[in-house]
Design an enzyme around this catalytic site. Structure first.
Site, PDB file in Angstrom:
ATOM      1  CG  ASP A   9     -26.470   8.584   1.745  1.00  0.00           C
ATOM      2  OD1 ASP A   9     -25.993   7.552   1.240  1.00  0.00           O
ATOM      3  OD2 ASP A   9     -26.444   9.685   1.158  1.00  0.00           O
ATOM      4  CG  ASP A  14     -26.672   4.501  -0.243  1.00  0.00           C
ATOM      5  OD1 ASP A  14     -26.976   5.386  -1.058  1.00  0.00           O
ATOM      6  OD2 ASP A  14     -25.849   4.647   0.658  1.00  0.00           O
ATOM      7  CB  ILE A 125     -21.841   3.805   0.855  1.00  0.00           C
ATOM      8  CG1 ILE A 125     -22.956   3.071   1.610  1.00  0.00           C
ATOM      9  CG2 ILE A 125     -20.716   2.831   0.526  1.00  0.00           C
ATOM     10  CD1 ILE A 125     -23.554   1.886   0.847  1.00  0.00           C
ATOM     11  CG  ASP A 249     -23.143   4.400  -2.270  1.00  0.00           C
ATOM     12  OD1 ASP A 249     -22.232   5.241  -2.257  1.00  0.00           O
ATOM     13  OD2 ASP A 249     -24.310   4.658  -1.960  1.00  0.00           O
TER      14      ASP A 249
END
Ligand SMILES: [Ca+2]
Length: 317
Positions: A9, A14, A125, A249
Site C-alpha cells: 500500500d 513500503d 505489507i 515493512d
C-alpha cells in the site's frame, strides 16, 4: 533465485521495503500488487511505478488491486506518509498509470503463485484485502506458496491507529482474519511492537540517506514528511521503546530475503478480534492453544540488526 511477490500500500516504508527486495542479489521480484492503505489504490500504483523507475525496474509488472476494505468503516492513515503516500514530494517525470497491467491484483496473485508452485514467497505489507479475496477465489493458493511474510498486527495489544490495533490489520480486520485462518503455509509476522523494539538510531538514517546516489536522494526527498511527522506527540505516544527510525515493512521483506535474519521467534496460533468496541482489528495470540489451531504462525521477536542495516544500506546503492 528466491521468487518474491510483493503486496503493498506504498507509503514511504513500503518504498524502502520494495527497494530492499530489488537490491538483494539472489531475489527475483515477480510482480507488485497494490492495495488501498496508506493512500488511495491509484496513488499506490503511481508510487510503486516511481520506486521502480528510480531503481530501473519498470519491467516488473504492477497490478492494481482493491480500493476499499471487505467490510466496515474505512480508516485514515492520517497522512503520516503525506497525502500521496510518498511525502507529497511529486516528480514531474513520474511514469503514468498506463504502465499498470490490465490484469487485476487478485487475479495476478492467483496466476503467479500457480505458475510457480512451491516457489513463491508472498510478502504482504499493506492491508490484507487482496490476499483475502485471492484465497476465497482459489483456496489452493496457500498450499502452492513457499511462505507468507506479513507486516501487521500486534503481539502485546498495543495499537498505533486505535488503542489496540495496528494500521494494516485495523484497515481491514475481516481480511486479516481470513488470511490468518486460511493461509496455512509457513507464515512469518513482523508485528507493530516488534518493529518498535527494533528501531534504528536516527544517526543511521542520516548516513543511509547521505549516500551519493539517485536512490538515496529520492528516499531523502520522500521521507522528509514522515520524519517530521515522527516528532509529533501523538506519534511518540504510540511508539514503544523510545525514539528512533522504524522502517516497518522492511522487517518483513528482510525475513523473506535472508533465512538467517530471524534470531528469535515464537510459534503460536493467531487470530484477529472483529467485534470488540475498543479492540476491533487487534491480533490475538492464542498462547494457551484454546482455538485448537493446527497451523501456527511464526511471530518475529528478535532479528539480526547488522544484517538488516546492511540490506538497507545496499538498497540505496
Ligand atoms: Ca505498508
Amino acid at each position: 533465485m528466491k521468487k518474491l511477490l510483493l503486496d503493498v500500500d506504498c507509503g514511504v516504508d513500503d518504498a524502502q521495503a520494495i527497494m530492499m527486495a530489488l537490491a538483494a542479489p539472489d531475489v527475483q521480484v515477480l510482480g507488485i500488487t497494490c492495495v488501498k492503505g496508506n493512500t488511495s489504490v491509484e496513488n499506490v500504483c503511481r508510487n510503486v511505478l516511481r520506486v521502480l523507475q528510480v531503481c530501473q525496474g519498470l519491467e516488473i509488472p504492477v497490478f492494481k488491486g482493491v480500493s476499499k476494505p471487505l467490510l466496515g468503516v474505512e480508516i485514515s492513515a492520517g497522512h503520516f506518509h503525506g497525502e500521496d503516500g510518498l511525502g507529497d514530494a511529486p516528480d514531474l517525470n513520474a511514469p503514468g498509470l498506463d504502465l499498470v497491467q490490465k490484469e487485476g491484483a487478485v487475479e495476478a496473485i492467483i496466476r503467479i503463485v500457480t505458475e510457480h508452485p512451491g516457489e513463491v514467497a508472498l510478502v504482504a505489507i499493506g492491508p490484507l484485502t487482496n490476499l483475502a479475496l485471492a484465497v476465497r477465489l482459489d483456496p489452493s493458493i496457500p498450499e502452492k506458496l513457499k511462505a507468507l511474510y506479513i507486516m501487521g498486527g500486534n503481539s502485546d495489544s498495543r495499537g498505533n491507529v486505535t488503542m489496540c490495533a495496528e494500521f494494516n490489520f485495523a484497515s481491514d480486520p475481516e481480511a486479516a482474519y481470513i488470511v490468518l485462518d486460511d493461509y496455512r503455509c509457513p507464515t512469518y509476522i513482523a508485528c507493530w511492537e516488534f518493529t518498535c523494539y527494533s528501531k534504528l538510531p536516527w544517526e543511521f538514517c542520516d548516513v543511509w540517506l547521505e549516500q551519493d546516489t539517485a536512490k538515496a536522494r529520492f528516499m531523502k526527498k520522500i521521507s522528509q514528511h514522515s520524519r517530521q511527522a515522527s516528532n509529533n506527540e501523538a506519534v511518540e505516544k504510540c511508539l514503544v521503546g523510545g525514539q528512533g527510525f522504524i522502517s516497518c515493512d522492511s522487517y518483513a521483506v528482510a525475513a523473506a530475503i535472508d533465512d538467517r535474519y530471524i534470531l528469535e521467534s515464537e510459534q503460536v496460533g493467531v487470530t484477529v478480534e472483529l467485534s470488540g468496541t475498543h479492540t476491533r482489528g487487534m491480533m490475538v495470540l492464542d498462547t494457551q492453544g484454546l482455538l485448537r489451531k493446527t497451523h501456527k504462525a511464526t511471530i518475529l521477536r528478535k532479528v539480526d540488526m547488522e544484517k538488516f542495516k546492511k540490506l538497507l544500506m545496499d538498497s540505496m546503492k
